[in-house]
Design an enzyme around this catalytic site. Structure first.
Site, PDB file in Angstrom:
ATOM      1  N   SER A  99       0.844  -1.188   0.000  1.00 52.38           N
ATOM      2  CA  SER A  99       0.000   0.000   0.000  1.00 52.38           C
ATOM      3  C   SER A  99       0.891   1.254   0.000  1.00 52.38           C
ATOM      4  CB  SER A  99      -0.932  -0.087   1.214  1.00 52.38           C
ATOM      5  OG  SER A  99      -1.960   0.837   1.155  1.00 52.38           O
ATOM      6  N   ASP A 144      -8.495  -5.041  -6.056  1.00 48.21           N
ATOM      7  CA  ASP A 144      -8.057  -4.026  -5.089  1.00 48.21           C
ATOM      8  C   ASP A 144      -8.103  -2.636  -5.733  1.00 48.21           C
ATOM      9  OD1 ASP A 144      -6.874  -2.589  -3.060  1.00 48.21           O
ATOM     10  OD2 ASP A 144      -4.928  -3.588  -3.195  1.00 48.21           O
ATOM     11  N   HIS A 183      -7.753  -5.508  -0.084  1.00 47.10           N
ATOM     12  CA  HIS A 183      -6.485  -4.764  -0.062  1.00 47.10           C
ATOM     13  C   HIS A 183      -5.504  -5.312   0.973  1.00 47.10           C
ATOM     14  CE1 HIS A 183      -3.731  -1.454  -0.496  1.00 47.10           C
ATOM     15  NE2 HIS A 183      -3.949  -0.999   0.731  1.00 47.10           N
TER      16      HIS A 183
END
Lengths: 494, 494
Positions: free
Chosen positions: B299, B355, B410
């Site tokens: 991320s 995602d 995610h």
């Protein structure tokens, strides 16, 4: 374990907007970020919220003005090394008064310390039915008690009260009721038909001497999610006894249902309780002891307590029967109330002013709220509360958040905290209250952030998963001693 | 610990209605109640949901038809007594290929087993930055690592990888960014200015021999809540280097911010990392060893990994630098991508098809969605992905729920599960995948109910409260060894 049931901490936007930036208490050292958190709202909670506004149940910001606590009162850190209980006093000479002999006249305001401690004792028995319940829908023992009869109190730290559990109570979970009873996702479970609903216990010899009689306690498990109540509440009254008395159909179903095809409910909850109570009464009467029956329960459990009291008083007219309920709904009609009174059943109802459940039935409404007035008008008249009320106020405690929280207001731990701090209607929260404040947040988010107690903290490490020798996270099998058995032994009396 | 950030399991009603009663897999023995649960939806999740529909990211019911698994594959109980890792093979002769020497040609489809195991290794380093992070906003150490450098891997069971942590990285938490960085509710905390953002480590002698060089790893912590991303994403590009390269302002701020008045960020994260990497490179080069730098992150952490790679490749041109990112957003413009390429930085981006984060920036939109096309049209062009992509598919795993779940899709653990099961684009999930499936649900609700793994299970008993000798539930003080210190020792190299 209320998280398993989807209860969410709740703060409606209207409250958050006005109350979001709270005043900091005088002399308070910690500066806190009071920005309103983004909270989620389920349909049920929105209904509850609407209802709350209609009934003016929500707490206006000025309510917090009643707090005149100094920093010393507020800091629970100062209490970390103090006992959580007062020493137990001998009440053998006044137990009749404490159990409603004079309808609690002059004992409630101010609240007599001996009565307060007895209320907490029985409340902790009721709380045990939640704390030991297996709420895990992934468990094959979902709906059972996590511990067997012999070690329930030991596991929960309740041996201090001087009672022994003699029998567990089971009720059917497939009756035509909504989501009050827990069902596992699995079919290979201990019982797909029944739920553990409480226990019967009896005071030991030390407690016998302290309280002046042999006390049989029946503790009923309730439901922890009031948001489910007014969605599904049955509005049908069924007769009980031989007169005009009637009670709510759903409560009576739980109490009376049985089926030969089940493992745990070949007899009903009612039959299980009455058989065990009669056995205990006979046993101790034969020893020449005075015996009492005290029935306790929270929420639905408080309703079941009244049904038990009605039945016990009918079949054992010489037995002293009292009921101590917390956040219980109305159960029956005026005739039901009157018959209980005539039979000498003493009922003390502990009620939090902001809790919705004690207003039900009578607070039944349909979803659109259009027929609200019609329904409440009728049912309020039909359903009648029983006994004497001890009214508590969320706003009396400086430890609690006062924003509307439909489940938090109803939690039994919230009640026990308020009882512990209650002195009188006009005085502030007792600064010498000893009960551990942290318990309030076990299954809700009611404590102010300054206390730094996590929300919904009551749960095992990693929600019960353990890392095995291969590094895999698995759910351990339950200790065989704690696997429920329908042929569970009845505990010897002493 | 994502629960502390308010992430909710999410199942939009449109999915629930069509997918609520799922088909049971062939030969499956357990009958499950598949009725859709009542879920709550925050504003952010509703936005994500709308977006998902726009982009056709949600999974249609037929998607689950691709599963052709027998009961044997499905039951993780059968794997409970099997190792969670394959034996490590010697890759000293092929590490260049595994680290992108040929741009991963012929290694990704099918995925080479040696590459798969290296991806999981680095992914577990990135996961460690979440698992050890103190997310508790009631803790005075909120935002720090719960363990010191010397025992981080031991506490998390990562010693098996053969690396040692040599230095922790801190970044400032007061820069003009939204809620990416954790802040405590308290003022008496370890540092009100900084957050632990990751670590630098180095392979030990055994691993050195197995992988054929001395590998320095930099692992960056990311953010766990994608719902916060597209609300707050900055759309400003700042220059980096001396050419045309530009990168997103927010990422660069985290990487470069420092302040003399802080305890942990008198130097920036960038300076901390570069100083330690240079020290380690010099040390091992002096011993005549070949040294590589592998930077990983999930991320936001994947974005920081690219910035680190850019800086390291600029200042240490002889060093082999590779990046392995998971669910990372776009970071910079085309010039940034080209410069990274020219400097020889090898980047493998692991991306789950469902995602949302890897589609950002470029997926920035305003709340009403009215200007969606304008914005995405511009930013999609400005921001460009770097390197080679390994694309994963949530639907490839029979263990995962496929209903839209913005945070679950995610999660890094979801990624590691998918990598472990990936063989090729056309084949099904590997039946001999060994990684523990239960890990997926550590901080989300992605595993199908048949697996009986609790949701969000990764948390200490009673959320860290312990019962003291008086029966009071208190938060124990942290082990002094694990209390962060700004003068934290740099670990000796070997």
């Amino acid at each position: 374990m209320a998280t398993m049931k989807g209860i969410q901490p709740h703060l409606p936007s209207t409250i958050a907007n006005t109350n979001g930036h709270r005043k900091i208490y005088a002399n308070q050292e910690t500066a806190i970020d009071f920005r309103p958190h983004r909270k989620t709202s389920s349909r049920s909670n929105r209904l509850a919220e609407s209802l709350s506004h209609l009934l003016h149940l929500h707490v206006e910001p000025p309510a917090q003005k009643s707090l005149h606590y100094t920093n010393e009162n507020f800091k629970i850190e100062d209490k970390h090394n103090t006992p959580v209980m007062s020493p137990k006093e001998d009440i053998s000479g006044k137990w009749r008064e404490i159990h409603g002999g004079y309808e609690w006249d002059n004992l409630l305001d101010p609240l007599h310390p001996c009565l307060r401690r007895e209320i907490v004792k029985y409340g902790e028995f009721a709380q045990a039915t939640y704390d030991a319940f297996d709420f895990d829908s992934f468990s094959e023992y979902c709906g059972s008690c996590r511990y067997n009869e012999n070690r329930l109190f030991d596991k929960l730290g309740l041996n201090k009260h001087g009672y022994k559990v003699t029998k567990y109570i089971y009720a059917m979970s497939h009756i035509d009721l909504p989501r009050w009873l827990e069902r596992s996702h699995l079919v290979d479970k201990w019982s797909k038909d029944s739920n553990w609903m409480g226990f019967i216990g009896v005071s030991d010899d030390n407690e016998f001497r302290r309280i002046g009689r042999r006390d049989i306690v029946v503790a009923w498990r309730g439901t922890v999610s009031p948001s489910e109540w007014y969605e599904d509440f049955q509005r049908k009254l069924d007769p009980i006894g031989h007169g005009e008395a009637k009670v709510e159909h759903g409560f009576l179903s739980i109490y009376k249902s049985k089926s030969e095809s089940t493992r745990y409910n070949k007899s009903s909850a009612s039959e299980q309780v009455m058989k065990e109570v009669q056995r205990l009464v006979q046993f101790y009467n034969a020893r020449g002891e005075e015996v009492t029956l005290t029935i306790t329960g929270h929420s639905l459990g408080g309703a079941l307590a009244l049904l038990t009291a009605y039945e016990a008083a009918s079949s054992l007219p010489d037995l002293h029967v009292s009921v101590l309920s917390f956040g219980a709904p109305r159960v029956g009609n005026i005739a039901f109330r009157d018959e209980l009174h005539q039979m000498g059943v003493k009922t003390l109802r502990v009620v939090a002013k902001q809790d919705l459940v004690p207003r039900m039935p009578g607070l039944v409404f349909n979803e659109s709220l259009q027929k609200f007035d019609d329904i409440i008008g009728t049912l309020d008249w039909v359903y009648t509360h029983v006994g004497t009320e001890l009214k508590l106020d969320i706003c009396s405690s400086p430890y609690l958040k006062h924003g509307f929280n439909v489940s938090g207001f109803h939690m039994l731990e919230t009640y026990l905290h308020l009882v512990d701090g209650f002195h009188s209607k006009t005085s502030t929260f007792r600064s010498d209250a000893r009960r551990d404040v942290a318990l309030v947040n076990k299954t809700c988010d009611m404590l102010v952030d300054e206390l730094r107690i996590p929300h919904f903290w009551y749960q095992p490490a990693n929600k019960g998963l353990k890392c095995n020798e291969h590094g895999r996270w698995v759910k351990p099998i339950r200790d065989p001693e704690d696997i429920p058995l329908p042929t569970s032994q009845t505990h010897p009396c002493n």
